[in-house]
Design a protein around this motif. Structure first.
Motif, PDB file in Angstrom:
ATOM      1  N   ARG A 154       0.844  -1.199   0.000  1.00 19.00           N
ATOM      2  CA  ARG A 154       0.000   0.000   0.000  1.00 19.00           C
ATOM      3  C   ARG A 154       0.881   1.252   0.000  1.00 19.00           C
ATOM      4  N   THR A 155       0.408   2.291  -0.674  1.00 25.36           N
ATOM      5  CA  THR A 155       1.044   3.601  -0.641  1.00 25.36           C
ATOM      6  C   THR A 155      -0.023   4.643  -0.336  1.00 25.36           C
ATOM      7  N   TYR A 156       0.404   5.849   0.027  1.00 26.93           N
ATOM      8  CA  TYR A 156      -0.547   6.939   0.257  1.00 26.93           C
ATOM      9  C   TYR A 156      -1.258   7.263  -1.057  1.00 26.93           C
ATOM     10  N   VAL A 157      -2.491   7.733  -0.944  1.00 25.04           N
ATOM     11  CA  VAL A 157      -3.288   8.084  -2.115  1.00 25.04           C
ATOM     12  C   VAL A 157      -3.900   9.470  -1.900  1.00 25.04           C
ATOM     13  N   PRO A 158      -4.312  10.135  -2.986  1.00 28.60           N
ATOM     14  CA  PRO A 158      -4.932  11.451  -2.840  1.00 28.60           C
ATOM     15  C   PRO A 158      -6.306  11.369  -2.162  1.00 28.60           C
ATOM     16  N   GLU A 159      -6.706  12.480  -1.550  1.00 32.84           N
ATOM     17  CA  GLU A 159      -8.044  12.571  -0.997  1.00 32.84           C
ATOM     18  C   GLU A 159      -9.064  12.260  -2.091  1.00 32.84           C
ATOM     19  N   SER A 160     -10.169  11.661  -1.710  1.00 34.42           N
ATOM     20  CA  SER A 160     -11.267  11.246  -2.601  1.00 34.42           C
ATOM     21  C   SER A 160     -11.000   9.923  -3.301  1.00 34.42           C
ATOM     22  N   THR A 161      -9.853   9.300  -3.062  1.00 36.05           N
ATOM     23  CA  THR A 161      -9.546   8.017  -3.669  1.00 36.05           C
ATOM     24  C   THR A 161     -10.042   6.896  -2.761  1.00 36.05           C
ATOM     25  N   VAL A 162     -10.846   6.026  -3.332  1.00 32.27           N
ATOM     26  CA  VAL A 162     -11.312   4.848  -2.597  1.00 32.27           C
ATOM     27  C   VAL A 162     -10.610   3.648  -3.222  1.00 32.27           C
ATOM     28  N   THR A 163      -9.610   3.133  -2.538  1.00 32.44           N
ATOM     29  CA  THR A 163      -8.886   1.986  -3.082  1.00 32.44           C
ATOM     30  C   THR A 163      -9.797   0.760  -3.067  1.00 32.44           C
ATOM     31  N   GLU A 164      -9.429  -0.226  -3.849  1.00 36.84           N
ATOM     32  CA  GLU A 164     -10.214  -1.455  -3.909  1.00 36.84           C
ATOM     33  C   GLU A 164     -10.303  -2.118  -2.526  1.00 36.84           C
ATOM     34  N   GLU A 165      -9.186  -2.140  -1.802  1.00 36.27           N
ATOM     35  CA  GLU A 165      -9.183  -2.754  -0.477  1.00 36.27           C
ATOM     36  C   GLU A 165     -10.128  -2.011   0.476  1.00 36.27           C
ATOM     37  N   ILE A 166     -10.068  -0.685   0.460  1.00 40.64           N
ATOM     38  CA  ILE A 166     -10.940   0.110   1.344  1.00 40.64           C
ATOM     39  C   ILE A 166     -12.401  -0.116   0.954  1.00 40.64           C
ATOM     40  N   GLU A 167     -12.708  -0.104  -0.326  1.00 40.72           N
ATOM     41  CA  GLU A 167     -14.096  -0.327  -0.746  1.00 40.72           C
ATOM     42  C   GLU A 167     -14.584  -1.701  -0.291  1.00 40.72           C
ATOM     43  N   GLN A 168     -13.771  -2.726  -0.457  1.00 45.00           N
ATOM     44  CA  GLN A 168     -14.161  -4.069  -0.016  1.00 45.00           C
ATOM     45  C   GLN A 168     -14.372  -4.114   1.498  1.00 45.00           C
ATOM     46  N   ASP A 169     -13.478  -3.482   2.246  1.00 43.53           N
ATOM     47  CA  ASP A 169     -13.606  -3.486   3.702  1.00 43.53           C
ATOM     48  C   ASP A 169     -14.848  -2.712   4.158  1.00 43.53           C
ATOM     49  N   LEU A 170     -15.119  -1.591   3.520  1.00 46.64           N
ATOM     50  CA  LEU A 170     -16.317  -0.830   3.891  1.00 46.64           C
ATOM     51  C   LEU A 170     -17.587  -1.604   3.544  1.00 46.64           C
ATOM     52  N   ARG A 171     -17.561  -2.340   2.447  1.00 48.31           N
ATOM     53  CA  ARG A 171     -18.722  -3.179   2.105  1.00 48.31           C
ATOM     54  C   ARG A 171     -18.921  -4.276   3.155  1.00 48.31           C
ATOM     55  N   LYS A 172     -17.826  -4.867   3.642  1.00 46.22           N
ATOM     56  CA  LYS A 172     -17.946  -5.853   4.726  1.00 46.22           C
ATOM     57  C   LYS A 172     -18.560  -5.219   5.968  1.00 46.22           C
ATOM     58  N   LEU A 173     -18.272  -3.944   6.149  1.00 45.99           N
ATOM     59  CA  LEU A 173     -18.793  -3.185   7.285  1.00 45.99           C
ATOM     60  C   LEU A 173     -20.241  -2.762   7.052  1.00 45.99           C
ATOM     61  N   GLY A 174     -20.702  -2.896   5.791  1.00 47.69           N
ATOM     62  CA  GLY A 174     -22.091  -2.559   5.470  1.00 47.69           C
ATOM     63  C   GLY A 174     -22.286  -1.208   4.804  1.00 47.69           C
ATOM     64  N   TRP A 175     -21.222  -0.658   4.210  1.00 47.04           N
ATOM     65  CA  TRP A 175     -21.268   0.662   3.585  1.00 47.04           C
ATOM     66  C   TRP A 175     -20.730   0.610   2.164  1.00 47.04           C
ATOM     67  N   MET A 176     -21.263   1.479   1.305  1.00 45.41           N
ATOM     68  CA  MET A 176     -20.757   1.592  -0.056  1.00 45.41           C
ATOM     69  C   MET A 176     -20.523   3.068  -0.395  1.00 45.41           C
ATOM     70  N   PRO A 177     -19.464   3.353  -1.161  1.00 47.77           N
ATOM     71  CA  PRO A 177     -19.201   4.746  -1.552  1.00 47.77           C
ATOM     72  C   PRO A 177     -20.210   5.193  -2.602  1.00 47.77           C
ATOM     73  N   VAL A 178     -20.606   6.459  -2.509  1.00 51.59           N
ATOM     74  CA  VAL A 178     -21.509   7.069  -3.472  1.00 51.59           C
ATOM     75  C   VAL A 178     -20.939   8.450  -3.777  1.00 51.59           C
ATOM     76  N   GLU A 179     -20.523   8.657  -5.009  1.00 53.80           N
ATOM     77  CA  GLU A 179     -19.924   9.950  -5.358  1.00 53.80           C
ATOM     78  C   GLU A 179     -20.958  11.046  -5.275  1.00 53.80           C
ATOM     79  N   TRP A 180     -20.468  12.269  -5.027  1.00 56.96           N
ATOM     80  CA  TRP A 180     -21.340  13.441  -5.003  1.00 56.96           C
ATOM     81  C   TRP A 180     -21.877  13.673  -6.414  1.00 56.96           C
ATOM     82  N   GLU A 181     -23.117  14.049  -6.495  1.00 59.63           N
ATOM     83  CA  GLU A 181     -23.728  14.324  -7.793  1.00 59.63           C
ATOM     84  C   GLU A 181     -23.375  15.744  -8.216  1.00 59.63           C
TER      85      GLU A 181
END
Length: 183
Positions: A154-181
């Motif tokens: 893993r390396t640092y990423v810019p703000e607003s970046t949802v890495t694949e690992e973070i997205e998978q972990d948040l889904r396990k937690l019961g959450w999904m990212p939704v971009e601002w419209e």
């Protein structure tokens, strides 16, 4: 009662800076400002035991789930990636009513940094705030200094970046990212 992870230094950065500036000027700190800083800590303490605050709140889920707390505590890079994901992004509980009602959770960059400090049980928001600033070539992080990749690559990423690992972990937690419209 569920244990919610907290940093003893949370909400101290601004207060300490204010006190130091007053000292340098030879002034007495305004008690109203000191009370304001203390009220932030009191509000957090009240939230931690409020069932309404806990319901459909990604911050509560992050700060009270052992496996994701362990990941944040074991890798500053994972912690930074989670911080970056929370910036300029909304999240929706993967549940029928929140989806039908289009309920979303989001937070400021400062608050995202504070959540990470609470999860690590050390520091304050400033330890993470703007940690994704920079470029891929020059490095991310304040002062364009990026830690070496962690053992998992893993390396640092810019703000607003949802890495694949973070997205998978948040889904396990019961959450999904939704971009601002776009408006």
């Amino acid at each position: 009662m569920t244990k919610v992870s907290s940093s003893p230094e949370r909400n101290t950065f601004q207060k300490e800076g204010y006190i130091e500036r007053c000292r340098e000027k030879g002034e007495i700190p305004n008690p109203n400002y000191l009370e304001m800083y203390e009220s932030w800590r009191k509000q957090d303490e009240n939230n931690l035991v409020d069932p309404n605050w806990q319901k459909d709140n990604m911050e509560f889920d992050l700060r009270s789930t052992d496996w994701i707390l362990a990941k944040v505590r074991n890798s500053d890079t994972y912690a930074q990636n989670l911080y970056a994901a929370m910036c300029n992004m909304q999240f929706q509980k993967i549940d029928v009513w929140p989806i039908l009602k289009n309920e979303r959770w989001s937070c400021s960059w400062r608050h995202a940094g504070g959540i990470i400090a609470d999860m690590q049980e050390k520091g304050d928001y400033i330890d993470w705030y703007c940690s994704g600033i920079g470029t891929q070539d020059q490095g991310y992080g304040l002062g364009s200094v990026t830690p070496e990749p962690d053992p998992n690559g893993r390396t640092y990423v810019p703000e607003s970046t949802v890495t694949e690992e973070i997205e998978q972990d948040l889904r396990k937690l019961g959450w999904m990212p939704v971009e601002w419209e776009d408006l």
